[in-house]
Design a protein around this motif. Structure first.
Motif, PDB file in Angstrom:
ATOM      1  N   HIS A 189      -7.052   3.333  -7.400  1.00 58.47           N
ATOM      2  CA  HIS A 189      -5.763   3.165  -6.734  1.00 58.47           C
ATOM      3  C   HIS A 189      -5.825   3.493  -5.239  1.00 58.47           C
ATOM      4  O   HIS A 189      -4.972   3.041  -4.483  1.00 58.47           O
ATOM      5  N   ALA A 194      -2.806  -1.262  -8.124  1.00 58.00           N
ATOM      6  CA  ALA A 194      -1.632  -0.411  -8.308  1.00 58.00           C
ATOM      7  C   ALA A 194      -1.701   0.285  -9.659  1.00 58.00           C
ATOM      8  O   ALA A 194      -2.264  -0.243 -10.623  1.00 58.00           O
ATOM      9  N   HIS A 195      -1.117   1.448  -9.733  1.00 55.87           N
ATOM     10  CA  HIS A 195      -1.006   2.180 -10.989  1.00 55.87           C
ATOM     11  C   HIS A 195      -0.243   1.326 -11.999  1.00 55.87           C
ATOM     12  O   HIS A 195       0.776   0.713 -11.665  1.00 55.87           O
ATOM     13  N   GLU A 205       0.840  -1.198   0.000  1.00 57.59           N
ATOM     14  CA  GLU A 205       0.000   0.000   0.000  1.00 57.59           C
ATOM     15  C   GLU A 205       0.875   1.247   0.000  1.00 57.59           C
ATOM     16  O   GLU A 205       0.563   2.240  -0.659  1.00 57.59           O
ATOM     17  N   LEU A 212       3.267   2.350 -12.168  1.00 49.05           N
ATOM     18  CA  LEU A 212       4.050   1.879 -11.021  1.00 49.05           C
ATOM     19  C   LEU A 212       4.609   0.498 -11.338  1.00 49.05           C
ATOM     20  O   LEU A 212       5.780   0.216 -11.063  1.00 49.05           O
ATOM     21  N   ILE A 253       1.904   2.254  -3.477  1.00 47.78           N
ATOM     22  CA  ILE A 253       0.800   2.860  -4.226  1.00 47.78           C
ATOM     23  C   ILE A 253       0.555   4.300  -3.773  1.00 47.78           C
ATOM     24  O   ILE A 253       0.423   5.210  -4.596  1.00 47.78           O
ATOM     25  N   VAL A 308      -2.412  -4.927  -4.004  1.00 46.08           N
ATOM     26  CA  VAL A 308      -1.629  -4.788  -2.780  1.00 46.08           C
ATOM     27  C   VAL A 308      -1.214  -6.184  -2.316  1.00 46.08           C
ATOM     28  O   VAL A 308      -2.021  -7.119  -2.302  1.00 46.08           O
ATOM     29  N   ARG A 315      -7.851  -2.247  -3.858  1.00 46.39           N
ATOM     30  CA  ARG A 315      -7.229  -1.245  -4.734  1.00 46.39           C
ATOM     31  C   ARG A 315      -6.222  -1.885  -5.681  1.00 46.39           C
ATOM     32  O   ARG A 315      -5.610  -2.912  -5.382  1.00 46.39           O
TER      33      ARG A 315
END
Length: 152
Positions: free
Chosen positions: A45, A61-62, A28, A65, A31, A99, A59
């Protein structure tokens, strides 16, 4: 400038060479930090309930990312190139990175070409970014300019 002799130069990067990187667990904190760095606070996200309403377990992740972490994994891999600069990325997002997913990359030298400068060449690397279930979550290619044996 003297190059580390352990780094692969253009001539050493055989087409078909394949290797695996180590892994990293996406947290987390990754992120949230990435959102702060980029300004991308899109709900998928940042908000578990929103992501769950879209059918994800939490959520996501981008995507960028994942790409950034993949590049970092490449740079820490057991096989390292005498790199000068990354020239181009062609990338696709095949699945979510969640995550606590552990991601790692499988990297393959796809092609290579000489440049006008005899001290430099360009290799094209193929990437499969895999999660802990061995699912491909991202994939793509990177053109990397590297030193040749003619470099000092």
């Amino acid at each position: 400038m003297k190059l580390d002799p352990a780094l692969l130069r253009f001539e050493d990067a055989a087409i078909g060479l394949q290797f695996e990187t180590g892994g990293i667990v996406v947290t987390e904190a990754h992120i949230v930090a990435f959102a702060g760095l980029t300004g991308d606070f899109f709900d998928i996200h940042m908000d578990d309930d929103y992501a769950r309403a879209l059918g994800y377990p939490g959520r996501v992740a981008h995507g960028l990312l994942g790409l950034a972490l993949c590049d970092g994994l490449k740079n820490r891999a057991p096989v390292k190139f005498a790199a000068i600069v990354s020239l181009n990325w062609r990338w696709s997002f095949a699945g979510p990175i969640l995550v606590n997913d552990r991601i790692a990359a499988r990297i393959t030298v796809l092609s290579k070409r000489a440049t006008k400068n005899p001290a430099r060449g360009i290799i094209t690397l193929g990437f499969d970014l895999l999660n802990q279930k061995n699912d491909v979550v991202q994939r793509g290619e990177n053109d990397l300019m590297v030193h040749t044996r003619a470099a000092p």
